[in-house]
Design an enzyme around this catalytic site. Sequence first.
Site, mmCIF file in Angstrom:
data_model
loop_
_atom_site.group_PDB
_atom_site.id
_atom_site.type_symbol
_atom_site.label_atom_id
_atom_site.label_comp_id
_atom_site.label_asym_id
_atom_site.label_seq_id
_atom_site.Cartn_x
_atom_site.Cartn_y
_atom_site.Cartn_z
ATOM 1 N N ASP A 175 0.818 -1.215 0.000
ATOM 2 C CA ASP A 175 0.000 0.000 0.000
ATOM 3 C C ASP A 175 0.851 1.264 0.000
ATOM 4 O O ASP A 175 2.068 1.217 0.169
ATOM 5 C CB ASP A 175 -0.960 -0.002 1.202
ATOM 6 C CG ASP A 175 -0.308 -0.530 2.479
ATOM 7 O OD1 ASP A 175 0.931 -0.522 2.557
ATOM 8 O OD2 ASP A 175 -1.028 -0.954 3.385
ATOM 9 N N ASP B 130 -7.761 -2.755 14.332
ATOM 10 C CA ASP B 130 -9.144 -3.027 13.932
ATOM 11 C C ASP B 130 -9.262 -4.241 13.011
ATOM 12 O O ASP B 130 -10.317 -4.474 12.418
ATOM 13 C CB ASP B 130 -9.764 -1.786 13.255
ATOM 14 C CG ASP B 130 -9.028 -1.381 11.972
ATOM 15 O OD1 ASP B 130 -8.038 -2.055 11.604
ATOM 16 O OD2 ASP B 130 -9.455 -0.401 11.326
ATOM 17 N N HIS C 253 -7.451 -4.736 10.239
ATOM 18 C CA HIS C 253 -7.154 -4.521 8.819
ATOM 19 C C HIS C 253 -5.852 -5.218 8.427
ATOM 20 O O HIS C 253 -4.962 -5.413 9.246
ATOM 21 C CB HIS C 253 -7.132 -3.028 8.453
ATOM 22 C CG HIS C 253 -5.979 -2.229 8.971
ATOM 23 N ND1 HIS C 253 -6.126 -1.078 9.724
ATOM 24 C CD2 HIS C 253 -4.643 -2.384 8.830
ATOM 25 C CE1 HIS C 253 -4.947 -0.579 10.010
ATOM 26 N NE2 HIS C 253 -4.018 -1.350 9.480
ATOM 27 N N GLU D 272 -9.839 -1.956 5.335
ATOM 28 C CA GLU D 272 -10.505 -1.671 6.601
ATOM 29 C C GLU D 272 -11.780 -2.524 6.731
ATOM 30 O O GLU D 272 -12.241 -3.105 5.738
ATOM 31 C CB GLU D 272 -10.864 -0.181 6.658
ATOM 32 C CG GLU D 272 -9.660 0.758 6.591
ATOM 33 C CD GLU D 272 -8.894 0.862 7.914
ATOM 34 O OE1 GLU D 272 -9.006 -0.054 8.767
ATOM 35 O OE2 GLU D 272 -8.177 1.856 8.090
#
Length: 240
Positions: free
Chosen positions: A66, A134, A136, A141
């Site tokens: 990313d 979280d 990810h 996400e």
Amino acid sequence: MKVIVGNEDYISQLIADEFVKQVNAKPNSVLGLATGTSPLKVYADMIKANKEGKVSFKDCATFNLDEYIGLEGTHNQSYRYFMNDNLFNHIDIDKARTHVLKGVGDYEAYMRQYDDEIASFGGIDLQILGIGSDGHIAFNEPGTPFDSLTHIAELTESTIKDNSRLFNDISEVPTKAVTMGLKSIMNARKIVLIATGKNKAKAIYNLLKGPKTEEVPCSILQDHPDCTIYCDEEAYSLVK
Ligand code: F6R
């Protein structure tokens, strides 16, 4: 999924050994790489192995997961900068064979061809992942479709907050990124995921014990045929 629990030095060395083994078995391996704090010791151990002549990366190709939208590759928080600084500048890799998504200019065009480009190199042999608090992986996400390829992602508040530690101020953290999708990641032949610290305990619990759901992006890894989770005691603490 296989799970290995140990301190950060130990699990980082084991993962670096996996990369060395992979590249020695196939010198033109295609490596999938991550940024963030989690892989730093792995990269340091890979650099050491390269300097000691135990492995050469000169024929490898790499693809990163990313990049932040809005940051030039020369910005010190861009992921291109991170990779050069923490790995590529210190090993014998050909930088022309290192691929990081673009965050500026024609980034959408590059993003659209990224999965095809990975495929044109024969696909990723070994992929390293970190994990967000979280759940990810890359910047996928909660709510990201399991069949996603490389795309633009909006970062959640929790990710922006987690990543603000690396910026002068939370307002400087980009709110969007380009990221390989969950399907892109699942295409890798072998995956290793590293997680350390209490902040990752809930995500690791959900990954290992929770249901497979798009609300927990990492849970897709439950279906991968060759995925090993490396974590320290703190990250593993809720599973015990
Ligand atoms: C980075 C990436 C992210 C990180 C995750 C954990 O390329 O893909 O998913 O792996 O945000 O970050 P750290 O390791 O900094 O806790």
